[in-house]
Design a protein around this motif. Structure first.
Motif, PDB file in Angstrom:
ATOM      1  N   TYR A 206      15.322  36.395  58.272  1.00 32.02           N
ATOM      2  CA  TYR A 206      16.047  37.531  57.693  1.00 32.02           C
ATOM      3  C   TYR A 206      17.396  37.705  58.386  1.00 32.02           C
ATOM      4  O   TYR A 206      18.424  37.908  57.725  1.00 32.02           O
ATOM      5  N   ILE A 207      17.392  37.638  59.708  1.00 29.52           N
ATOM      6  CA  ILE A 207      18.643  37.791  60.457  1.00 29.52           C
ATOM      7  C   ILE A 207      19.647  36.725  60.029  1.00 29.52           C
ATOM      8  O   ILE A 207      20.828  37.007  59.802  1.00 29.52           O
ATOM      9  N   LEU A 208      19.179  35.488  59.909  1.00 31.42           N
ATOM     10  CA  LEU A 208      20.066  34.386  59.525  1.00 31.42           C
ATOM     11  C   LEU A 208      20.621  34.611  58.121  1.00 31.42           C
ATOM     12  O   LEU A 208      21.835  34.497  57.892  1.00 31.42           O
ATOM     13  N   ASP A 209      19.752  34.928  57.162  1.00 29.46           N
ATOM     14  CA  ASP A 209      20.194  35.133  55.778  1.00 29.46           C
ATOM     15  C   ASP A 209      21.102  36.343  55.653  1.00 29.46           C
ATOM     16  O   ASP A 209      22.105  36.319  54.929  1.00 29.46           O
ATOM     17  N   ALA A 210      20.741  37.435  56.333  1.00 27.96           N
ATOM     18  CA  ALA A 210      21.533  38.664  56.243  1.00 27.96           C
ATOM     19  C   ALA A 210      22.918  38.466  56.854  1.00 27.96           C
ATOM     20  O   ALA A 210      23.899  39.059  56.396  1.00 27.96           O
ATOM     21  N   SER A 211      23.010  37.617  57.864  1.00 26.69           N
ATOM     22  CA  SER A 211      24.266  37.419  58.579  1.00 26.69           C
ATOM     23  C   SER A 211      25.215  36.458  57.879  1.00 26.69           C
ATOM     24  O   SER A 211      26.430  36.640  57.909  1.00 26.69           O
ATOM     25  N   ARG A 212      24.657  35.413  57.254  1.00 25.14           N
ATOM     26  CA  ARG A 212      25.539  34.373  56.703  1.00 25.14           C
ATOM     27  C   ARG A 212      25.284  34.068  55.235  1.00 25.14           C
ATOM     28  O   ARG A 212      26.037  33.309  54.622  1.00 25.14           O
ATOM     29  N   ARG A 379      28.325  38.242  52.467  1.00 13.89           N
ATOM     30  CA  ARG A 379      27.809  37.709  53.732  1.00 13.89           C
ATOM     31  C   ARG A 379      28.644  36.535  54.233  1.00 13.89           C
ATOM     32  O   ARG A 379      28.516  36.136  55.388  1.00 13.89           O
ATOM     33  N   TRP A 380      29.478  35.960  53.374  1.00 20.23           N
ATOM     34  CA  TRP A 380      30.367  34.882  53.818  1.00 20.23           C
ATOM     35  C   TRP A 380      31.588  35.439  54.542  1.00 20.23           C
ATOM     36  O   TRP A 380      32.232  34.720  55.309  1.00 20.23           O
ATOM     37  N   LEU A 381      31.893  36.702  54.273  1.00 19.02           N
ATOM     38  CA  LEU A 381      33.012  37.365  54.942  1.00 19.02           C
ATOM     39  C   LEU A 381      32.570  37.837  56.329  1.00 19.02           C
ATOM     40  O   LEU A 381      31.377  37.787  56.652  1.00 19.02           O
ATOM     41  N   PHE A 424      38.614  30.295  47.568  1.00 18.19           N
ATOM     42  CA  PHE A 424      37.927  31.467  48.125  1.00 18.19           C
ATOM     43  C   PHE A 424      37.824  31.214  49.627  1.00 18.19           C
ATOM     44  O   PHE A 424      37.072  30.341  50.068  1.00 18.19           O
ATOM     45  N   PHE A 425      38.593  31.971  50.426  1.00 11.47           N
ATOM     46  CA  PHE A 425      38.610  31.728  51.873  1.00 11.47           C
ATOM     47  C   PHE A 425      39.190  32.936  52.600  1.00 11.47           C
ATOM     48  O   PHE A 425      39.733  33.857  51.981  1.00 11.47           O
ATOM     49  N   ASP A 426      39.078  32.926  53.916  1.00 12.50           N
ATOM     50  CA  ASP A 426      39.656  33.938  54.799  1.00 12.50           C
ATOM     51  C   ASP A 426      40.783  33.309  55.614  1.00 12.50           C
ATOM     52  O   ASP A 426      40.730  32.118  55.951  1.00 12.50           O
ATOM     53  N   ASP A 427      41.770  34.121  55.962  1.00  9.19           N
ATOM     54  CA  ASP A 427      42.850  33.619  56.809  1.00  9.19           C
ATOM     55  C   ASP A 427      43.540  34.812  57.470  1.00  9.19           C
ATOM     56  O   ASP A 427      43.041  35.939  57.385  1.00  9.19           O
ATOM     57  N   SER A 428      44.690  34.571  58.089  1.00  3.95           N
ATOM     58  CA  SER A 428      45.460  35.641  58.726  1.00  3.95           C
ATOM     59  C   SER A 428      46.923  35.526  58.327  1.00  3.95           C
ATOM     60  O   SER A 428      47.513  34.445  58.403  1.00  3.95           O
ATOM     61  N   ILE A 429      47.510  36.647  57.920  1.00  6.06           N
ATOM     62  CA  ILE A 429      48.922  36.675  57.546  1.00  6.06           C
ATOM     63  C   ILE A 429      49.769  36.567  58.811  1.00  6.06           C
ATOM     64  O   ILE A 429      49.562  37.303  59.775  1.00  6.06           O
ATOM     65  N   GLU A 430      50.743  35.651  58.793  1.00  2.01           N
ATOM     66  CA  GLU A 430      51.569  35.416  59.969  1.00  2.01           C
ATOM     67  C   GLU A 430      53.057  35.666  59.737  1.00  2.01           C
ATOM     68  O   GLU A 430      53.762  36.088  60.661  1.00  2.01           O
ATOM     69  N   THR A 431      53.553  35.402  58.523  1.00  2.00           N
ATOM     70  CA  THR A 431      54.993  35.413  58.298  1.00  2.00           C
ATOM     71  C   THR A 431      55.336  35.949  56.913  1.00  2.00           C
ATOM     72  O   THR A 431      54.602  35.734  55.949  1.00  2.00           O
ATOM     73  N   VAL A 432      56.457  36.644  56.825  1.00  3.49           N
ATOM     74  CA  VAL A 432      57.071  36.967  55.540  1.00  3.49           C
ATOM     75  C   VAL A 432      58.394  36.215  55.491  1.00  3.49           C
ATOM     76  O   VAL A 432      59.216  36.329  56.411  1.00  3.49           O
TER      77      VAL A 432
END
Length: 620
Positions: A206-212, A379-381, A424-432
């Motif tokens: 459950y912990i594994l599924d709930a987390s990821r 859960r992917w976020l 579909f992904f996560d990243d970080s904004i660095e520059t304008v």
């Protein structure tokens, strides 16, 4: 330097692609008498280029394809090696004085059961449970000859797994009866040890599924790009064994925040409903003002059911007097336009696919499925979303900015076409970057530009693009485009200008997919309900407002950067998480869960992945 010598120098730098001229030769007496040397040279170069292009081997057309969707392969289960726990030498459970006397250590009494106990689990789960009990050889869920209240509390969470978008069947554990034959102490000990291990396996699962999540998104398609979460299950089992409220501690492994709470509440609400009163409208309807259509009666019924109280009050007389006529007159058009405006649709009065979807909605069962898929994707976020972030949801065609966990800005966006899907992904904004260059992606160069350039070699020159071949700047009209193939090192970029495809600015979060947010000269697309028209990047309806937010400055200062006219990158004061996400069910800024069309058909692939996972686990 003479013209002919200069052209030879360029040809050497990029031989094989750029046409190489030969020494000047007069073509005939007329050329010698009546044409200037410069004119004769230009014509000779043109003839020579044409001759070389005609004789040069034709390169095979290059087609750069996007990622593909896969047949999902689910995580496989393995047999748990309980023997490592059964042997006290392995676990380090022997004290200096020898093994504890029989009856003093209940866990030690139950060890022999582990030699004959069999169970299957995910590899990470099996390893974690063995590691936990090897380090802590004691019961977590058993006391004396009974299971504990802590165990019952945890079991209640496992049995409620469906409420948070998981499957309770994956964590089912047979609970020993409270009553047992006291003369069968050994049998009871075996029963309790088996329960202890199986419950810990279920808890760790459950912990594994709930987390990821149950599904690895990267195995669904190449359009997903996530580093899968890897929770320390052994550490979590130990923490759970010491938690004051183990049920609450277990639930906390699910995503935290208002977005997930809204999904949980919506799932509960939907499961209490049915589809008995759903109104349907013909799928192929295309009703325009002035036409007549028997479906109009269903349109009216759907609006009356879906519209706000304010809209129904405004048109109360019309609802009261409508008698089912099929003519779509001005009064009815005004009603439909008000309904469209209320739902942020194009207010054209035309009842087509988008307006029909808004009127009819989707079935309750489909909504439940969309919410469950949203819970899996959540859960992917990160388990807790950053208070300052940008969230782009492709199916809703929106980008939102959050500050201090609160929604501060939202705008329409244009995303990739189905052929050029946004990832579909996560990243970080660095520059304008203000007044940006547009570095044309290789897929656009080879899929779209090269075929056109083979017909019209000077196209890039006329359009103001900068071209490099093998790193050398050249004119597009000097390139033998028929010879350009997979090995050609072609680079194209568009300088800053009012016609630049990126408009006034772009907001960068460097990633391997070359996706970013940017302005666009094509403003009219933002008025459309369906906005999947880009090559994969995110076009912003109000780029200046978004740039001001991520830079922590004012729109006026952003305007001043742009007014300078020069290419100017500005680093954001602190990197900001950005989620380029895909949710067909997601709460809006008010917290109400909205449902969206599955623009890329990704829901079906995720359902197949979850079903493949279910089959593997059911076969254990």
């Amino acid at each position: 330097m003479r013209i002919g010598v200069a052209m030879v120098a360029v040809a050497v730098a990029v031989s094989g692609v750029v046409a190489s001229p030969q020494p000047v030769q007069a073509q005939n007496l007329f050329d010698v008498l009546f044409k200037s040397p410069e004119q004769r040279e230009r014509e000779r170069i043109a003839r020579e280029r044409a001759r070389q292009q005609a004789q040069a081997p034709k390169a095979k057309p290059v087609r750069i394809s996007g990622p593909r969707y896969y047949t999902y392969k689910a995580d496989q289960l393995v047999s748990v090696d309980f023997g490592k726990i059964a042997d006290p030498v392995v676990t380090g459970a022997i004290s200096d004085m020898g093994l504890a006397p029989l009856g003093i250590d209940p866990f030690a009494e139950g060890r022999p059961v582990l030699d004959e106990l069999s169970a299957r689990a995910l590899p990470e789960v099996a390893e974690a449970v063995v590691a936990h009990y090897s380090e802590h050889p004691e019961y977590n869920w058993v006391a004396g000859t009974s299971i504990t209240d802590r165990a019952r509390a945890v079991i209640a969470v496992l049995e409620g797994a469906d409420e948070v978008g998981l499957s309770a069947a994956d964590y089912a554990v047979e609970v020993p009866d409270d009553a047992f034959d006291v003369t069968q102490g050994t049998a009871r000990q075996k029963e309790l040890m088996a329960f202890e291990m199986r419950l810990s396996l279920a808890v760790a699962s459950y912990i594994l599924d709930a987390s990821r999540g149950r599904v690895d998104p990267n195995r669904i398609s190449g359009y997903h790009d996530f580093k899968r979460h890897s929770p320390d299950l052994a550490a979590h089992l130990e923490a759970l064994s010491k938690a004051d409220d183990p049920a609450e501690a277990l639930l906390a492994h699910n995503p935290q925040g208002a977005h997930f709470e809204a999904l949980v509440a919506e799932l509960k609400r939907l499961k209490a409903l049915d589809d008995a009163d759903r109104i349907d409208i013909a799928e192929d309807i295309m009703l325009r003002p002035g036409q007549a259509n028997p479906e109009l009666a269903n349109v009216m019924a759907a609006i009356e059911k879906k519209a706000s109280d304010e809209l129904k009050e405004k048109h109360a007389l019309l609802f009261a007097s409508y008698a089912g006529k099929p003519e779509y007159d001005e009064e009815l058009v005004a009603l439909v336009k008000d309904f469209q405006k209320e739902l942020n649709l194009a207010t054209d009065g035309v009842v087509g696919p988008a307006t029909r979807r808004a009127m009819v909605g989707i079935t309750n069962a489909d909504k439940i499925s969309k919410v469950q898929l949203a819970m899996e994707r959540a859960r992917w976020l990160p388990g807790v979303l950053a208070p300052r972030r940008v969230f782009i949801n492709q199916p809703s065609y929106t980008a939102s900015y959050f500050e201090g966990g609160k929604h501060e800005l939202s705008m329409r966006v244009v995303v990739g076409t189905k052929r050029n899907q946004t990832y579909f992904f996560d990243d970080s904004i660095e520059t304008v970057e203000f007044n940006p260059y547009w570095g044309v992606p290789q897929s656009i160069i080879f899929n779209e530009m090269v075929p056109k350039l083979r017909r019209d070699p000077s196209y890039l020159d006329r359009a103001g693009y900068e071209l490099t071949v093998g790193g050398k700047r050249v004119s597009s009209s000097n390139v033998n485009w028929s010879a350009v193939g997979s090995g050609s090192r072609i680079g194209v970029r568009q300088p800053p200008s009012s016609a630049n495809a990126l408009g006034e600015l772009k907001i960068l979060f460097p990633n391997s997919h070359a996706i970013y947010m940017h302005d666009t000269p094509s403003k009219s697309l933002f008025e459309r309900d369906t906005r999947a028209y880009s090559h994969g990047c995110i076009r912003l309806q109000d780029p200046r407002a978004m740039a001001a937010k991520v830079l922590g400055t004012s729109v006026d200062e952003v305007r001043q950067h742009i007014a300078g006219g020069q290419n100017k990158p500005v680093t954001v004061p602190e990197q900001i998480p950005v989620h380029v996400a895909y949710f067909t069910a997601w709460p809006d800024e008010t917290g109400k869960v909205k449902f969206y069309a599955d623009v890329y058909d990704r829901d079906s692939y995720l359902r197949k992945a979850i079903e493949a996972t279910r089959e593997v686990r059911a076969g254990s």
